[in-house]
Enzyme design. Sequence first.
Site, PDB file in Angstrom:
ATOM      1  CD  GLU A 167      31.399  42.882  37.016  1.00 50.69           C
ATOM      2  OE1 GLU A 167      31.715  43.943  36.443  1.00 50.69           O
ATOM      3  OE2 GLU A 167      32.241  42.031  37.413  1.00 50.69           O
ATOM      4  CG  PHE A 234      36.860  48.552  25.245  1.00 45.94           C
ATOM      5  CD1 PHE A 234      37.989  47.830  25.580  1.00 45.94           C
ATOM      6  CD2 PHE A 234      36.191  49.234  26.244  1.00 45.94           C
ATOM      7  CE1 PHE A 234      38.464  47.794  26.881  1.00 45.94           C
ATOM      8  CE2 PHE A 234      36.641  49.216  27.558  1.00 45.94           C
ATOM      9  CZ  PHE A 234      37.796  48.487  27.874  1.00 45.94           C
ATOM     10  CD  GLN A 235      34.808  46.854  29.523  1.00 47.03           C
ATOM     11  OE1 GLN A 235      33.829  47.569  29.681  1.00 47.03           O
ATOM     12  NE2 GLN A 235      35.677  46.617  30.501  1.00 47.03           N
ATOM     13  CE  LYS A 284      27.870  55.114  27.383  1.00 48.46           C
ATOM     14  NZ  LYS A 284      29.316  55.357  27.579  1.00 48.46           N
ATOM     15  CG  MET A 717      31.764  16.421  49.249  1.00 47.24           C
ATOM     16  SD  MET A 717      30.269  17.373  48.902  1.00 47.24           S
ATOM     17  CE  MET A 717      29.525  17.425  50.538  1.00 47.24           C
TER      18      MET A 717
END
Length: 817
Positions: A167, A234-235, A284, A717
């Site tokens: 993602e 969940f999630q 959902k 850097m």
Amino acid sequence: MKLNIAAAALLTLSAPSCRAFTTTNTNSVKTFIPQNNVDVVERRKRWGLHMSTLDEKMNAQESIGISPEEILKALSPTDVDASLADELICEKALETRKTAKLFLSQYKDQTGASAIYTKLQEHGVTLVSGYSGGANLPLLDEFHEDHPRHSRDGAPPPIRWITNSNENSSGHVMEGYAKASHAKNGEVTAGVVVATSGPGVTNLITPLQDAICDGVPMVVMCGQAATFAPPDAFQSADAIGLTKPCTKWNYRIKSAAELPFVMDYAFFIATNGRPGPVFIDLPKDLLIQKISDELIEEYVNDLPIIDSNWDMGKVEDDEHLVKLLTSFSTRTKSYSSSDAVIRMGNDSQGLEFQLNKVNGDPVRISAVENPIDDNFHLDHHPSNTIIAKSRNKMGNLNTSSPLMNEVVALIHNAKRPIIIAGQGCNDSTEELKLFAETLQIPVTTTLHGLGCFDERHPLALNMIGMHGHPTPNFMIQEADLVICVGSRFDDRITGKSDEFIPEARKASQEERGGVIHVDIRLTENCKQVQCDYFVHSTGKNFLNQMTAALVKRNRASPFANHETWLARKAQLESEYPIGIPQFPSQTIDVKKDDVVSTITKTPMSAQSVIKKMNSLLVSHDKINDCTFSTGVGIHQMVAAQLISWTQPRQMISSGSLGTMGVALGFAIGAKLADDSKICIAVDGDGSFNMTFTELKTLVEQGIPVKIIILDNESQMMVEYWQRLFQESRYLAVRNTHNPDYTTLASSFGIKGLYADCEEDLEEKMREFLFEDQDKPVLFHVKIERTPCLPLVAPGSALEKMILVDEDFEVDKSAAPS
């Protein structure tokens, strides 16, 4: 008394679904709360009225022969109680409710997921990237070529779906897409990402923060656990809490019926004012909820109503995205209930829109122009005004404005003016050129403004700032007038803020110069640097108006002569070019087939490699055809210094956040935005190591991006800062076991090239740049560790640059970043 009875009768005819409000004064704040049906019935009983349908109510109004507005004027607390007067506001909102239902009925029988896809099409979206997961499956399915919504004639779906390796990369790809997309018909293009809940959201935090920092328009949508899911399902994650600090606006939907409103508002916020990301949380179960007549009725009837002249500071209703307005006045126009005006957003930060109903055409939403004067409105609707800070005066940005004449006179008479062109000039290259040429003013650009002023132009100063060219850094400190267009005076530009532009400050005190700052956001007024005139407008409009006014003035009085100032430019450019580190050649014995031969190898620097790449592109007349992306580090700043920037949006890079690992994703997005461009990802080994899994996306999607890796086995850097500030105690900056990048490329089926010396560079670079235009290519270049100079050390004034690679005393209390 007859009028009052009639008024009271009419006021009690509200349908049971009408949301009333409570207030103690009909002229005070009107914020609405639900009123239960029992209250409505009791009111009807009190007045002996039993009408229930809208038709009956409208007939009753006609029979009375008095308009609601007339009734409202006639009411007083002694005639009828305030709660009945409030019912009239419901009456006035009926037309807006009716139009809102008509708007939503266009999506009737679609699921939430289907409505989202439809709205994406309405907003011209042709590309979406993302990743799968359980919570976003209903929306993912809409993109499948075999979904029933798509035609069966073999044509691809109207929106192309890109699956990335994670993602995080999806976010960076869509950032690159949005950054590289030129405005179409004046409209900014937003990148769209779809991902799942939980880790899908958390993996997108960095792209969202990068986008909010750099002003990149994005619409990010993630699935979420169902509304009925237990806590800690969940999630599941607090997506709204996580994304609030890194978005312009975020929202969790509460009904599929509101999605058409949500999507329109999301795209408006993302692409208007200073662009930025928005986030939509999608439970959902609401993705599969069908938008039925009953759902539309329930949703619209529950919308709160706001009367005119409300005080938003006193309203506390963030539950509803949409509120109905009975009337609304802007700086230039008054709207009534028949105009169907709504307010969307949070109560403290919301905007007004009109539901446009045209005979035979779909109902569409458009923003109300010239709205009320608060910062949130003005940050999205530039007022085209000039603000004189010292005298607290305001005037219009047009050629007839007295304040405009003051600004024109200041520019006209300046002896040492300079223009800082930022990201806000990317859509006004011709206007910028005309303005600069008309007055013969040199132009320096910011990182995100690179290319908005062709660096081959004799007035070009190239990039300013921490790793900018020496000439603009010196000249801005000497300038008597700074005209900053479309930049917010980032600390990477200013150096030590209290030592920035000393001569312009002095000229301001003597009223012969100072600072003119042009920005689309009113909230940038004197935020970083005190300005003499702040112009709240777009760069394009400012440049057009100012050039016209200057040409008009020049007919009566010639411009100041800038020959001496431009001679100073030429002198500085001659004395302080960008240095290219050189290394002595080495002789090496090479044994092949039992034959020993001696070869010469000359080590390379990041500077020598980028200079060679640029010279080949310029000499082959290909530089205008290229878009470059970078990661973050030495390679990024060297590219900014040494590539000839000729086109706006030619440099796609992470500026304010400094996000490593973005080069490949940005290049993919840039190529998807404009397939005609040669898209080159200039990356360092440290940055590339973070996200090289996107090589998979190149192959799967057939995206011909070129990748050059400047490999010095370090984060150079930061290593240089450790040398300056931590007495050369190097930690977490060396990459001692980098992969063989050509072998890595080969494992994905990508062509790989390699060079480790000057002697091989040109041949390999030509092959890299000019062959295999239809496929991805990776070029691994071994370089020495060299700092990127010039460098304005933290805590130093802009002109106090480190110009050569020697040890310097620095302010150890000024921590680098």
